[in-house]
Design an enzyme around this catalytic site. Structure first.
Site, mmCIF file in Angstrom:
data_model
loop_
_atom_site.group_PDB
_atom_site.id
_atom_site.type_symbol
_atom_site.label_atom_id
_atom_site.label_comp_id
_atom_site.label_asym_id
_atom_site.label_seq_id
_atom_site.Cartn_x
_atom_site.Cartn_y
_atom_site.Cartn_z
ATOM 1 N N SER A 200 0.859 -1.197 0.000
ATOM 2 C CA SER A 200 0.000 0.000 0.000
ATOM 3 C C SER A 200 0.887 1.236 0.000
ATOM 4 C CB SER A 200 -0.858 0.021 1.260
ATOM 5 O OG SER A 200 -1.477 1.282 1.404
ATOM 6 N N TYR B 152 -0.878 -0.564 10.604
ATOM 7 C CA TYR B 152 -1.151 -0.922 9.199
ATOM 8 C C TYR B 152 -0.012 -0.423 8.299
ATOM 9 C CZ TYR B 152 -3.528 -1.086 4.655
ATOM 10 O OH TYR B 152 -3.849 -1.329 3.347
HETATM 11 N N1 LIG Z 1 -8.878 -0.704 -0.286
HETATM 12 C C1 LIG Z 1 -7.835 0.120 -0.275
HETATM 13 O O1 LIG Z 1 -7.980 1.364 -0.322
HETATM 14 C C2 LIG Z 1 -6.432 -0.425 -0.236
HETATM 15 C C3 LIG Z 1 -5.384 0.482 -0.426
HETATM 16 C C4 LIG Z 1 -4.073 0.009 -0.386
HETATM 17 C C5 LIG Z 1 -3.829 -1.328 -0.178
HETATM 18 N N2 LIG Z 1 -4.862 -2.183 0.014
HETATM 19 C C6 LIG Z 1 -4.542 -3.587 0.237
HETATM 20 O O2 LIG Z 1 -5.140 -4.355 -0.795
HETATM 21 C C7 LIG Z 1 -5.463 -5.659 -0.297
HETATM 22 C C8 LIG Z 1 -6.932 -5.920 -0.559
HETATM 23 O O3 LIG Z 1 -7.664 -4.895 0.073
HETATM 24 P P1 LIG Z 1 -9.229 -4.753 -0.097
HETATM 25 O O4 LIG Z 1 -9.529 -3.317 0.069
HETATM 26 O O5 LIG Z 1 -9.693 -5.476 -1.289
HETATM 27 O O6 LIG Z 1 -9.687 -5.513 1.245
HETATM 28 P P2 LIG Z 1 -11.042 -6.277 1.580
HETATM 29 O O7 LIG Z 1 -12.153 -5.718 0.760
HETATM 30 O O8 LIG Z 1 -11.153 -6.257 3.055
HETATM 31 O O9 LIG Z 1 -10.717 -7.784 1.064
HETATM 32 C C9 LIG Z 1 -9.736 -8.501 1.748
HETATM 33 C C10 LIG Z 1 -9.561 -9.873 1.101
HETATM 34 O O10 LIG Z 1 -8.562 -10.560 1.860
HETATM 35 C C11 LIG Z 1 -9.105 -11.782 2.346
HETATM 36 N N3 LIG Z 1 -8.560 -12.101 3.662
HETATM 37 C C12 LIG Z 1 -8.572 -11.335 4.776
HETATM 38 N N4 LIG Z 1 -8.056 -12.012 5.812
HETATM 39 C C13 LIG Z 1 -7.711 -13.237 5.334
HETATM 40 C C14 LIG Z 1 -7.156 -14.399 5.919
HETATM 41 N N5 LIG Z 1 -6.841 -14.446 7.232
HETATM 42 N N6 LIG Z 1 -6.938 -15.471 5.143
HETATM 43 C C15 LIG Z 1 -7.258 -15.437 3.819
HETATM 44 N N7 LIG Z 1 -7.793 -14.382 3.206
HETATM 45 C C16 LIG Z 1 -8.026 -13.302 3.963
HETATM 46 C C17 LIG Z 1 -10.610 -11.557 2.410
HETATM 47 O O11 LIG Z 1 -11.303 -12.784 2.305
HETATM 48 P P3 LIG Z 1 -11.966 -13.623 3.508
HETATM 49 O O12 LIG Z 1 -12.579 -12.672 4.481
HETATM 50 O O13 LIG Z 1 -12.969 -14.483 2.748
HETATM 51 O O14 LIG Z 1 -10.858 -14.442 4.074
HETATM 52 C C18 LIG Z 1 -10.810 -10.720 1.142
HETATM 53 O O15 LIG Z 1 -10.857 -11.571 0.021
HETATM 54 C C19 LIG Z 1 -5.099 -5.638 1.184
HETATM 55 O O16 LIG Z 1 -3.823 -6.199 1.344
HETATM 56 C C20 LIG Z 1 -5.086 -4.157 1.526
HETATM 57 O O17 LIG Z 1 -4.240 -3.872 2.614
HETATM 58 C C21 LIG Z 1 -6.164 -1.769 -0.018
#
Ligand SMILES: NC(=O)c1ccc[n+]([C@@H]2O[C@H](COP(=O)([O-])OP(=O)(O)OC[C@H]3O[C@@H](n4cnc5c(N)ncnc54)[C@H](OP(=O)(O)O)[C@@H]3O)[C@@H](O)[C@H]2O)c1
Length: 256
Positions: free
Chosen positions: A143, A156
């Site tokens: 990120s 984070y």
């Molecule tokens: N959204 C943003 O603005 C943003 C910005 C920068 C970086 N990111 C990064 O991008 C990635 C995805 O973010 P997102 O916004 O799409 O998050 P999200 O909507 O919360 O989705 C998270 C995903 O990770 C899976 N996950 C969480 N804990 C897990 C575990 N213990 N084992 C296996 N799978 C797990 C969840 O599936 P289950 O719950 O089914 O396990 C889900 O598929 C993350 O690494 C986040 O830090 C996001």
């Protein structure tokens, strides 16, 4: 010159997406399926993975990244089905808002269990295949919060800074062996993770746009894939400012 070999087509590429049940990972998985890739879908919520796989030949391989045995089992299933893979994308992650004023060691540890140790467990399961193949690639979603210390991102941001450093080192080790390494640094993306935020998120983009930018960057052979540029370029500038200027700018922009 791209730092990784460019990719001509996603068709028939064997891609394992970890964190594919919703958010950015689910959009990546859907776009890969539409582009004709062979996709393996992993996360904890099997029912959501089944919905994404419906009507395609995608593999559903549930796992919990916190549990190294479940990640190893999942890797064995993917290897058995495909006899290897072309790309593993580690997207799984979580977010907990924290400042010094609401410090909570338990929540800090659980966040690192997913965002840092979860990625290490995936590496543990993925690296032997990549090293044996001497081909394929690995992409890790960190990120822009890992670029500089930001308010409300006390642990984070540290987890993501660690991942950025990890992927930089991985590149040095794996690139000479012909293995692709991709560092993916999104800005704000509209997903369940960010819907909890109580502040205005600048340059917020959709999960579909984030997925498209990720896949385009990998196809172009980029090492760092960061988006949206109108936001990430400012953060890159912030990173190289002397601390007095950096701290002042962060305070001015966030009001915190
Ligand atoms: N959204 C943003 O603005 C943003 C910005 C920068 C970086 N990111 C990064 O991008 C990635 C995805 O973010 P997102 O916004 O799409 O998050 P999200 O909507 O919360 O989705 C998270 C995903 O990770 C899976 N996950 C969480 N804990 C897990 C575990 N213990 N084992 C296996 N799978 C797990 C969840 O599936 P289950 O719950 O089914 O396990 C889900 O598929 C993350 O690494 C986040 O830090 C996001």
């Amino acid at each position: 010159m791209p730092l990784n070999p460019p990719l001509r087509t996603w068709r028939d590429q064997r891609v394992w997406v970890i964190g594919a049940s919703y958010g950015i990972g689910a959009s990546i998985a859907r776009q890969l399926i539409d582009a004709g890739a062979r996709v393996a879908l992993s996360a904890r919520k099997r029912n959501l993975l089944d919905e994404i796989a419906a009507g395609s030949d995608a593999l559903v391989v549930p796992l919990d990244v916190v549990d190294p045995a479940s990640v190893r089992d999942a890797a064995a299933q993917v290897r058995k089905a495909w006899n290897g893979f072309d790309l593993a994308l580690i997207v799984a992650g979580t977010h907990v808002e924290m400042r010094a004023q609401n410090w909570d060691l338990g929540r800090a540890r659980s966040l690192l269990d997913v965002n840092l140790f979860g990625v290490l467990h995936c590496l543990d399961a993925i690296l032997p295949t990549l090293l044996a193949q001497r081909s394929g690639g690995i992409g890790i979603v960190a990120s822009v919060a890992g670029y500089v210390g930001l308010p409300k991102a006390l642990v984070y941001g540290a987890s993501k800074a660690a991942l950025i450093n990890l992927v930089e080192s991985l590149y040095g080790d794996l690139h000479p062996l012909g293995i692709g390494v991709y560092l993916i640094n999104p800005g704000f993306v509209d997903t369940p993770l960010t819907r909890k935020n109580d502040f205005r998120m600048p340059a917020l983009i959709s999960a579909e746009a984030a997925a498209a930018a990720t896949l385009a960057g990998i196809a172009e052979g980029r090492f760092e894939i960061h988006y949206p540029k109108r936001f990430t370029r400012w953060l890159k500038l912030l990173r190289i400012l002397p601390y007095p200027l950096q701290f002042r700018a962060v305070r001015k922009v966030t009001g915190l």
